[in-house]
Design a protein around this motif. Structure first.
Motif, PDB file in Angstrom:
ATOM      1  N   GLU B   6      54.694  65.252 -25.640  1.00 41.47           N
ATOM      2  CA  GLU B   6      55.071  64.323 -26.691  1.00 41.47           C
ATOM      3  C   GLU B   6      54.846  64.937 -28.078  1.00 41.47           C
ATOM      4  O   GLU B   6      53.947  65.773 -28.255  1.00 41.47           O
ATOM      5  CB  GLU B   6      54.227  63.044 -26.604  1.00 41.47           C
ATOM      6  N   CYS B  22      59.881  63.544 -26.646  1.00 46.58           N
ATOM      7  CA  CYS B  22      59.277  64.183 -25.484  1.00 46.58           C
ATOM      8  C   CYS B  22      60.130  65.392 -25.091  1.00 46.58           C
ATOM      9  O   CYS B  22      61.332  65.258 -24.836  1.00 46.58           O
ATOM     10  CB  CYS B  22      59.186  63.211 -24.319  1.00 46.58           C
ATOM     11  N   TRP B  37      58.627  55.940 -21.141  1.00 49.33           N
ATOM     12  CA  TRP B  37      57.456  55.879 -22.023  1.00 49.33           C
ATOM     13  C   TRP B  37      56.503  54.796 -21.521  1.00 49.33           C
ATOM     14  O   TRP B  37      56.930  53.715 -21.132  1.00 49.33           O
ATOM     15  CB  TRP B  37      57.879  55.573 -23.456  1.00 49.33           C
ATOM     16  N   CYS B  96      54.843  60.113 -22.406  1.00 49.43           N
ATOM     17  CA  CYS B  96      56.182  60.204 -21.834  1.00 49.43           C
ATOM     18  C   CYS B  96      56.025  60.592 -20.362  1.00 49.43           C
ATOM     19  O   CYS B  96      55.065  61.285 -19.984  1.00 49.43           O
ATOM     20  CB  CYS B  96      57.083  61.183 -22.586  1.00 49.43           C
TER      21      CYS B  96
END
Lengths: 110, 121
Positions: B6, B22, B37, B96
């Motif tokens: 991220e 990400c 997410w 992520c």
């Protein structure tokens, strides 16, 4: 509404076996898969179990998942406990409207 | 192996928009799976935010849907999240993830390291 309830904390000695429960309310355990995630202190979560009992590659077979239809719950069992297993464990599932996580269980290996 | 990282600001002012990216390595986003997410609040509770397929199909948590936007850049092997109207309640670590299933059915098999986001003036 779907809810997942876990014990707040559990503890056991090294070498022993422990199970962490995840009780489903507002839904049927057999309707939607349950996943288990491990989060060691200061680290990101990792996936231990998906689709009730599947282990991603690299996860030791000391970790296993199961479900109990009678209690509408899922369980994560850890055998041969090691001090490195000391972590937070989260279950997770979903229904038609929402993804839900359990509140997490802190495992102490003493 | 699959790795996710991220990136984004660690501090956002109230009412502003959070933008996170990400970057995926070890796997091409175009080859499938959903990309999502998840956030973790200071009290450690976890919350799914949403997931996106490489073709652009998105699934969002219903309670956040009106504030969310997700996108994919396959040329950079990245996906992104925007959250509008941030408040202190959005302060969390944002992860992520790769979502094996998508469709609002979250099954994570890979996680990023997480990026902390604080909402404060």
């Amino acid at each position: 509404n779907l809810m997942l309830t876990q014990p707040h904390s559990v503890s056991e000695s090294p070498g022993k076996t422990i199970s962490i429960s995840c009780t489903v309310s507002g839904g049927n355990i057999v309707s939607n898969y349950v996943q288990w995630y491990q989060q060691r202190p200061g680290s990101a979560p990792t996936t231990l179990i998906y689709e009730y009992y599947q282990r991603p590659s690299g996860v030791p077979d000391r970790f296993s998942g199961s479900i109990d239809r009678s209690s509408n719950s899922a369980s994560l069992t850890i055998s041969g406990l090691k001090t490195e297993d000391e972590a937070d464990y989260y279950c997770q599932s979903y229904d038609s409207t929402k993804v839900v996580f359990g509140g997490g269980t802190k495992l102490t290996v003493l | 192996q699959v790795q996710l990282q991220e990136s984004g600001p660690g501090l956002v002012k109230p009412s502003e928009t959070l933008s996170l990216t990400c970057t995926v390595s070890g796997f091409s986003i175009s080859n499938g799976f959903y990309w999502g997410w998840i956030r973790q609040f200071p009290g450690k509770g976890l919350e799914w935010i949403g997931s996106i397929f490489h073709g652009g199909t998105t699934y969002y948590d219903p309670s956040l849907q009106s504030r969310l936007s997700m996108s994919v850049d396959t040329s950079k092997n990245q996906f992104s999240l925007k959250v509008k109207s941030m408040t202190a309640a959005d302060t969390a670590v944002y992860y992520c993830v790769r979502d094996r299933q998508g469709g609002g059915v979250l099954i994570v098999d890979h996680w990023g390291q997480g990026t902390p986001v604080t909402v404060s003036s």
